[in-house]
Scaffold this active site. Structure first.
Site, mmCIF file in Angstrom:
data_model
loop_
_atom_site.group_PDB
_atom_site.id
_atom_site.type_symbol
_atom_site.label_atom_id
_atom_site.label_comp_id
_atom_site.label_asym_id
_atom_site.label_seq_id
_atom_site.Cartn_x
_atom_site.Cartn_y
_atom_site.Cartn_z
ATOM 1 N N HIS A 1 25.801 9.660 -51.155
ATOM 2 C CA HIS A 1 26.652 9.691 -49.959
ATOM 3 C C HIS A 1 27.232 11.087 -49.746
ATOM 4 O O HIS A 1 27.125 11.657 -48.650
ATOM 5 C CB HIS A 1 27.781 8.670 -50.121
ATOM 6 C CG HIS A 1 28.727 8.603 -48.966
ATOM 7 N ND1 HIS A 1 28.606 7.695 -47.950
ATOM 8 C CD2 HIS A 1 29.819 9.355 -48.661
ATOM 9 C CE1 HIS A 1 29.572 7.878 -47.068
ATOM 10 N NE2 HIS A 1 30.331 8.877 -47.480
ATOM 11 N N GLU A 2 27.840 11.639 -50.786
ATOM 12 C CA GLU A 2 28.483 12.945 -50.643
ATOM 13 C C GLU A 2 27.452 14.051 -50.414
ATOM 14 O O GLU A 2 27.749 15.070 -49.785
ATOM 15 C CB GLU A 2 29.338 13.256 -51.873
ATOM 16 C CG GLU A 2 30.458 12.251 -52.146
ATOM 17 C CD GLU A 2 31.369 12.007 -50.962
ATOM 18 O OE1 GLU A 2 31.488 12.921 -50.108
ATOM 19 O OE2 GLU A 2 31.939 10.907 -50.872
ATOM 20 N N GLU B 1 29.711 11.467 -40.879
ATOM 21 C CA GLU B 1 29.473 10.199 -41.568
ATOM 22 C C GLU B 1 28.048 9.719 -41.358
ATOM 23 O O GLU B 1 27.465 9.062 -42.237
ATOM 24 C CB GLU B 1 30.472 9.149 -41.084
ATOM 25 C CG GLU B 1 30.641 7.972 -42.023
ATOM 26 C CD GLU B 1 31.210 8.368 -43.380
ATOM 27 O OE1 GLU B 1 30.934 7.641 -44.365
ATOM 28 O OE2 GLU B 1 31.915 9.394 -43.472
ATOM 29 N N HIS C 1 27.081 14.663 -46.716
ATOM 30 C CA HIS C 1 28.148 15.531 -46.200
ATOM 31 C C HIS C 1 27.862 16.986 -46.575
ATOM 32 O O HIS C 1 27.995 17.900 -45.759
ATOM 33 C CB HIS C 1 29.496 15.115 -46.792
ATOM 34 C CG HIS C 1 30.064 13.867 -46.209
ATOM 35 N ND1 HIS C 1 30.266 13.690 -44.865
ATOM 36 C CD2 HIS C 1 30.510 12.719 -46.812
ATOM 37 C CE1 HIS C 1 30.799 12.494 -44.645
ATOM 38 N NE2 HIS C 1 30.955 11.887 -45.804
#
Length: 469
Positions: free
Chosen positions: A231-232, A261, A235
């Protein structure tokens, strides 16, 4: 920092924020921006020069509406609210939090009043994270999701139960880190520009496009830490692939929270939970964590995508996650407008959990105090999580239409084409375009939930045989 340091830290942060805001709203800056209007007009709208001046002016015109005093007070109250949130959770006492929530809500309303909104007051806070978007645009999208997601959850509940026990047990943290690093490096993480460290709550921080810092939390009884890395990474890749010319300018950031997101949820879910991805990486997982040696890949994949309502938003699956977001969006609007009193928030939160997810939180920590976001009444951010989910599928479909079948590429360990496509079409532009304009450029449409809902329905039928009427 020891607990008694919170008060002094709050004063320090408030002072720094007030001084920074005074610089942001210096009349001399406004005069310079006026002088640059001719320069802006001399350049193409999409040029670096015109984009920089345009975005800087928008930031200035928004900032000058907010007094430096109020900006400092918001920061001070936020710090004190966070400390109270920690204490309230420890004591399981909403009363500890209530006076801080009341102070922060009053300040948030004062902030909204600075903009003299003609429509929904929630438009002001939403614009802080999703520039140009209005609440009336979000409402019908979320209403459609409520109508479609609840039947999906019901259909899955009626299908054969999914055994996800393989994802729990003795899973050494150092081994999980090795697996995560193998995946991240294949995706584009390099040790010269990226770092991965431990924290309590995972996040990404970008010092510059050449300094991307990811954090995660590995637990020895589940693999959520690996998923948080994926997930990170989304970003981080966004920040890493910004146009280098934008460094140290207002353009050097993601265009909006929803777009940001869309990248993290895209890499975590659309790539990270995909069978073709794990056809390539599963042998790495099995070697590092021998407990998976006898677990068939298909069993692991079904477990990774299990759909089941959970109390905590951060633990929820792709289907139920949206309902966690929608109920928070609805409560934020009611609080900001005054339709809901803060003293009634815990009961209102539990009621929506029962209505949307069929769950009754067992305590206040699992209920209304589970998220840190309301410790300072940070409104407008939650809806961007779900908007990001929607946008991620819209972007994915356009990318696959241009690059070909991703499953064939992922099975061969080829992820660079997707990363490069995202760099060219999304990442490099930074804040040069408004979010709506960028989405139109990339997908040819505005925010559209249909592709997202179709993706979920196909996935549920393929994995669980859950046909949604």
């Amino acid at each position: 920092m020891p607990p008694t340091g919170f008060e002094a830290r709050a004063e320090q942060r408030a002072t720094i924020q007030r001084m920074a805001h005074e610089a942001r709203v210096d009349p001399a800056l406004g005069e310079l921006l006026e002088e640059l209007q001719e320069v802006e007009q001399q350049h193409d709208r999409e040029s670096f020069e015109a984009s920089l001046i345009r975005v800087a002016r928008r930031d200035y015109e928004k900032a000058v509406r907010v007094p430096p005093r109020l900006q400092g007070e918001l920061t001070r109250a936020a710090s004190l609210g966070y400390a109270a949130w920690l204490q309230a959770r420890e004591q399981k006492d909403y009363g500890v939090m209530l006076p801080h929530l009341e102070r922060n809500l009053a300040l948030r309303r004062e902030y909204v009043a600075c903009f003299e909104p003609e429509g929904d007051p929630y438009d002001v806070v939403l614009d802080d994270y999703e520039p140009g978007m209005k609440t009336h645009e979000v409402e019908p999208v979320f209403q459609l999701l409520k109508e479609r997601l609840v039947p999906m959850i019901r259909a899955v509940a009626e299908s054969e139960p999914v055994d996800d026990s393989c994802l729990h047990g003795r899973l050494p943290r150092d081994a999980q880190r090795r697996v995560a690093m193998t995946i991240l490096e294949r995706w584009g993480f390099d040790r010269l520009s990226w770092a991965l460290d431990d924290t309590v709550h995972p996040f990404m921080s970008s010092m510059s496009p050449a300094d991307i810092r990811l954090t995660t939390r590995f637990d020895d009884d589940n693999i959520h830490g690996i998923l948080s890395c994926l997930h990170e990474f989304g970003h981080g890749l966004y920040e890493r692939q910004l146009d280098p010319r934008y460094t140290r300018t207002p353009l050097a950031d993601g265009v909006s929270a929803a777009f940001h997101e869309s990248q993290s949820r895209g890499w975590e879910n659309l790539v990270g939970r995909r069978l073709s991805t794990w056809k390539f990486f599963y042998p790495v997982l099995q070697e590092a964590l021998p407990g998976f040696a006898d677990v068939p890949l298909e069993t692991f994949h079904r477990a990774l995508n299990k759909v089941q309502p959970t109390y905590r938003r951060v633990d929820s699956d792709e289907v139920t996650y949206g309902l966690h977001i929608i109920l928070r969006f609805e409560l934020e609007r009611e609080l900001l407008s005054g339709a809901l009193d803060l003293r009634d928030l815990p009961e209102a939160f539990d009621a929506k959990m029962r209505d949307y997810l069929g769950l009754q939180p067992p305590d206040i920590v699992t209920g209304v105090l589970q998220d840190v976001h309301w410790s300072d009444m940070t409104f407008g951010y939650f809806p961007t999580y779900q908007l990001g989910n929607i946008i991620s599928v819209q972007i994915w479909q356009r990318a696959e239409a241009e690059l070909g079948d991703f499953d064939e590429q992922f099975e061969r360990g080829e992820f660079a084409p997707l990363a490069e496509w995202l760099r060219e079409h999304v990442h490099r532009h930074g804040r040069a375009f408004e979010p709506k304009d960028l989405l139109q450029r990339v997908t040819g449409a505005g925010v559209d939930a249909a592709p997202y809902l179709g993706y979920l329905e196909r996935k549920l039928e393929e994995l669980f045989g859950a046909a949604v009427a």
